[in-house]
Design an enzyme around this catalytic site. Structure first.
Site, PDB file in Angstrom:
ATOM      1  N   CYS B 149     -30.749 -20.241  -4.256  1.00 54.02           N
ATOM      2  CA  CYS B 149     -31.537 -19.501  -3.860  1.00 54.02           C
ATOM      3  C   CYS B 149     -31.085 -17.806  -3.831  1.00 54.02           C
ATOM      4  O   CYS B 149     -31.495 -16.903  -4.248  1.00 54.02           O
ATOM      5  CB  CYS B 149     -32.369 -19.814  -2.622  1.00 54.02           C
ATOM      6  SG  CYS B 149     -31.127 -20.394  -1.325  1.00 54.02           S
ATOM      7  N   TYR B 150     -29.867 -17.960  -3.102  1.00 53.96           N
ATOM      8  CA  TYR B 150     -29.362 -16.630  -2.887  1.00 53.96           C
ATOM      9  C   TYR B 150     -29.019 -15.873  -4.134  1.00 53.96           C
ATOM     10  O   TYR B 150     -29.173 -14.764  -4.222  1.00 53.96           O
ATOM     11  CB  TYR B 150     -28.051 -17.023  -2.062  1.00 53.96           C
ATOM     12  CG  TYR B 150     -28.385 -17.021  -0.427  1.00 53.96           C
ATOM     13  CD1 TYR B 150     -29.175 -16.114   0.371  1.00 53.96           C
ATOM     14  CD2 TYR B 150     -27.748 -17.972   0.234  1.00 53.96           C
ATOM     15  CE1 TYR B 150     -29.268 -16.365   1.910  1.00 53.96           C
ATOM     16  CE2 TYR B 150     -28.154 -18.196   1.438  1.00 53.96           C
ATOM     17  CZ  TYR B 150     -28.751 -17.516   2.473  1.00 53.96           C
ATOM     18  OH  TYR B 150     -28.920 -17.702   3.693  1.00 53.96           O
TER      19      TYR B 150
END
Lengths: 349, 349, 349, 349
Positions: B149-150
């Protein structure tokens, strides 16, 4: 007993002053003003104070604040500057929680706050009320400019490094996050629960009033020209502030020495907790207390530039970031131990 | 209709896949496995699916996933690598939402994830499933490594600048903030409501698994050695991710040209919204949707170093940051329009 | 395609109508009015709609709503009554999300809403838009009074019992809890994040406008005089409503028969989910969806009176409690399947 | 100085005891036990205590609790009963925050708590530690059963009415709502942030352990058989409890007389705040404080049954609902003023 007056007690810094001062052993709450709420018992507005504070709001013209020993201004910018001269003349000490006396430079103030300064002759005398960096001046001050919430964290995080000359003062970054109470008790759509809960955003990235204040103060501790990128964000929590600071090391210095710089800087400061190197301070560890906690990190993982230092700083924005700091200054101004009445332990959970 | 299997459907990326795929017009949900919940109707665990998904969890050994056209792994790290070879051999496409195939470098994987890699021969073939940077490769892939996600936010924020060669690749900073759902649906004290609500903290500052993934991907777009400081934080919200990216400009370039770099880079990307220069994207503007929004800022205020660029990037960590991105990849792999079944508008408020 | 106009699109029911109607396959959004925001693109106010809704707010006098097939009023009380007559005369159907046409009794309306009713001749014709109890009337209606959020839950929870004559209609209790979005998108101190987060309170206990509406509707289903104590509370969540209903059983009836009453009542209602006896529905299982879920309980523990029945009812106050229900009515009025465009699955987590 | 020991200090009632006792002027914290955390400084687990509590957890067998004057059990049910006999024999007073001694009836205890009672001979002697209803007995007690959080609110809300004989004791309803900290500091999926934030639900509607405790205590104040429906709910807030109580009046009595009943009942109770008739107490007005606030309502609107009374009661579930109440009992047991060390003002906002 110190007779205390509060101007503008209907905001969050006002009710926080009341929470702290109502149990302060050396204080007698004497007057609290509010133009709009004249005649309303304070505890009717803030039921948390029922049975503990029996003051009533008075219109400003109905109360003689010169009877007080000290007056706190928990007001919007511009109010303190209009009343401070008269109070000081009457021998009353003044502590302004707003920005009226934070910037020594009058034109910088007027540029950022968009109002003319009506008491510029006091700018020089006003003492910036950050005891950890300014303790002796606070003790003898008549007029205190209580620091902004963000600037408190940024200064206490960077100053030991600037003083030691180990970082590049020209490329500082402060990525800061504040709870919503920092926006105050004003009816605005942006800070409604339904707008700010379960949400996260930056604001004021292109320019925030706390930048000039912070830069001016940091500049006192280095000969190099300070350059700071300051990015504030809004966190869906009521209280709490977390500043993530980035600095580029310019000298060889190991982690133990860095840690020692901070422990040394704050060895006499009861309200700064230098946590072990590599800790992750949480805002809730300061909720309701006057503590500021910080910790150092040096990301040295694969891919990270080796010379970067990360400093994590947390506080309760309404206590150490505002009303608690103001009471801390008051204690020093009246010769009391700095921690008097400020020993509340953070509420966890 | 694409026959879809899901391995490990009891976590948040699993239930999010179900939410998206249950209304996808070209998909038939065929099987969902869970060792622990064998025999339990999916809608008994997730009542949001009552009346809409009538699948039942099956133990892995009770279901033949080779009947599927594609299998999603919404599992902890290590599961996909053990089952992918057999599925691929049977002609089934595989999309892994965990990290098994994100790092091309086996030893880097083993160092960060602390498990031996059991299918290293697939590392080279696996396609990194970030369509905006890798669309053609995704279309022809058999095996997708769905990005973290990051890393999705950091890459989509930095790559146009790296490609254009206008920033210093060696001093990147990503100050990232995630909602709590990023920690998954695991019984742990640290992510209890009473621990993480009304609180803010950094974590993993000294080293996080998403750093090597991000650095390796960013390196593809520049000849300069990439250096990245990555600082993740936990925000008291369920969904949402906000990355505040800092880069030092190394070329003279004005704001309009910077903006054009991004608009150009994403002109064919329906799921990247380049907002007007100086905007402040909010995470909630992506809540439940597959959109990622970003905006550029150039702090030029008094005291700020003139050459810094700030990029704000938001997404829903469970959609564009995980399950939505996986469905987006599936669409491309099966020749469907990229946006099929992914047109949900964010839930605001 | 149904040409749809929205009057007053800047509140939460307005943006929720947009979220739903923008993906409705049979609708073309034609006009949206706002006096204050004339000329502003809708997506500038609600960035969740960027790229999906390209309407611009128009001042009411700049747009001809009679070109629409149906007009939704997402306005404060009093607006619909002033414009509905003209629209109806022009053959436009009207759905009012406010209270103007909810009460048949003009004087009751004027007593509770403190404004004169300017279109009392329409009160009789207006159809109360609760399809589960009123489906046929809705189908042929020209003018819909969309129910209040609380009354929807209270009616769907009590009516099967009243119809069957098994409870005491004179001693009903509805202990109801709403998310903060129910208070609307208005700048008010009471619903600021810092005031309503981490807090819980009742409000309007001595009298709430939804009581007369609910009582009047419940009365249609019983000959006994209805008596209702209604206690609303504010929950620190954005969306969601939970009504805990208490009724005294007056007949011998076992749990299976009670359950059957409800399953029967709603067997044709796609948006009412009668959960197994003894379930605990969660509001989040309806977040963003048009589902209402309910479950029955019969506390028979030591010390509990044996004849009490507890009915738990949850919905998303902005969907089934407002905009979703309005779209459901529109579908029926235009001969579409009731569920068209309303198949969103709740966002969990 | 009272030498205090705490058994089981790693839960929320434990850390709350520490917060309160660390600033109690007459207490010396002497020992704190935890089997799992033996040797860990308390402040390492709870950083809010850094610099304020320098105790270290000890394994139970490494510490001699008989050196204490009083021992608090902040443990799961079953621990206090096993250790209390020995401590009492050594002259140590015992305050149990769990349920071991709350029910006089051994078989009722064993039915609800599913463990055998190992010290039934102490059930008779144990004093139920609700000072407002039991002050004299608490003063002379050796063994205190600290009340459950819910029962505290329900009793203080109903007892003045039961004593006066003005309500029907057989049809009481308590619709109660608790913050998530009431579930304790246990790793469980149901109380994760991502599960319980932005959500509301009832639980244990068919039977909750606090019902027999409450009914047994209420029964002491009336000759009529008590019947109670008790419905607990989970609120997405950390601390706070709100009980909405419903009672049917059986006598003619006006509002002023009802109000007088309560003011009279609590005129000597510093920790019960009877608010003006018709008030809406908020949980946050008690956050972190030992105050319980309540207010009466009589819904007499059109449609409401005239004889119903609604009592709203709020407290902080961890203070007046647990640890604060325990300290209040300790004060009484040692002849101190009841409010010693318990003067914290609620944290608002």
């Amino acid at each position: 007993m110190i007779k205390v007056g509060i101007v503008g007690g209907t905001g969050y810094t006002g009710v926080e002053l009341l929470r702290l001062l109502a149990v302060h052993p050396d204080v007698r709450l004497t007057a609290i003003t509010s133009r709009k709420e004249d005649g309303l018992p304070v505890a009717d507005m803030f039921p948390s104070l029922r049975g503990r504070v029996d003051l009533t709001f008075s219109a400003p013209d109905k109360v003689d604040l010169t009877r007080c020993d000290v007056v706190f201004f928990a007001t919007p910018h511009g109010v303190a500057m209009s009343q401070a001269p008269e109070l000081l003349a009457a021998g009353v000490k003044v502590i302004d929680l707003a920005a009226d006396f934070r910037l020594k430079n009058q034109s910088s103030f007027e540029q950022w706050y968009k109002i003319p300064h009506t008491a510029p002759h006091l700018l020089e005398e006003a003492v910036y009320g950050l005891p950890e960096l300014n303790r002796e001046a606070v003790k003898s001050a008549r007029l205190i400019a209580n620091p902004g919430c963000y600037p408190t964290t940024v200064q206490l995080g960077f100053v030991p490094l600037l003083r030691a000359g180990v970082i590049d003062a020209g490329s500082l970054i402060a990525d800061a996050k504040s709870g919503v109470s920092g926006a105050g008790r004003k009816a605005e759509i942006g800070t409604l629960f339904s707008e700010s809960s379960d949400n996260f955003k930056a604001y004021g990235v292109s320019g925030h009033r706390h930048t000039p204040e912070t830069v001016a103060q940091l500049q006192r501790f280095t000969d190099q020209k300070v350059g700071l990128v300051f990015t504030p964000h809004l966190v869906p929590m009521i209280r709490g502030m977390h500043s993530t600071l980035y600095a580029r090391l310019t000298k060889e210095i190991d982690n133990a020495a860095l840690q020692a710089l901070f422990e040394d800087a704050y060895k006499d400061s009861d309200f700064v907790d230098v946590m072990p190197f590599g800790s992750h301070p949480e805002t809730r560890s300061t909720r309701g207390s006057n503590m500021l906690r910080l910790a150092l990190h040096r990301p040295e993982q694969d891919g990270a530039p080796g010379n970067m230092l990360v400093i994590l700083v947390v506080q309760d924005n309404l206590v150490k970031g505002a009303s608690g700091q103001a009471v801390q200054c008051m204690n020093l101004m009246f010769g009391l131990p700095e921690t008097t009445g400020l020993q509340q332990i953070a509420l966890l959970p």
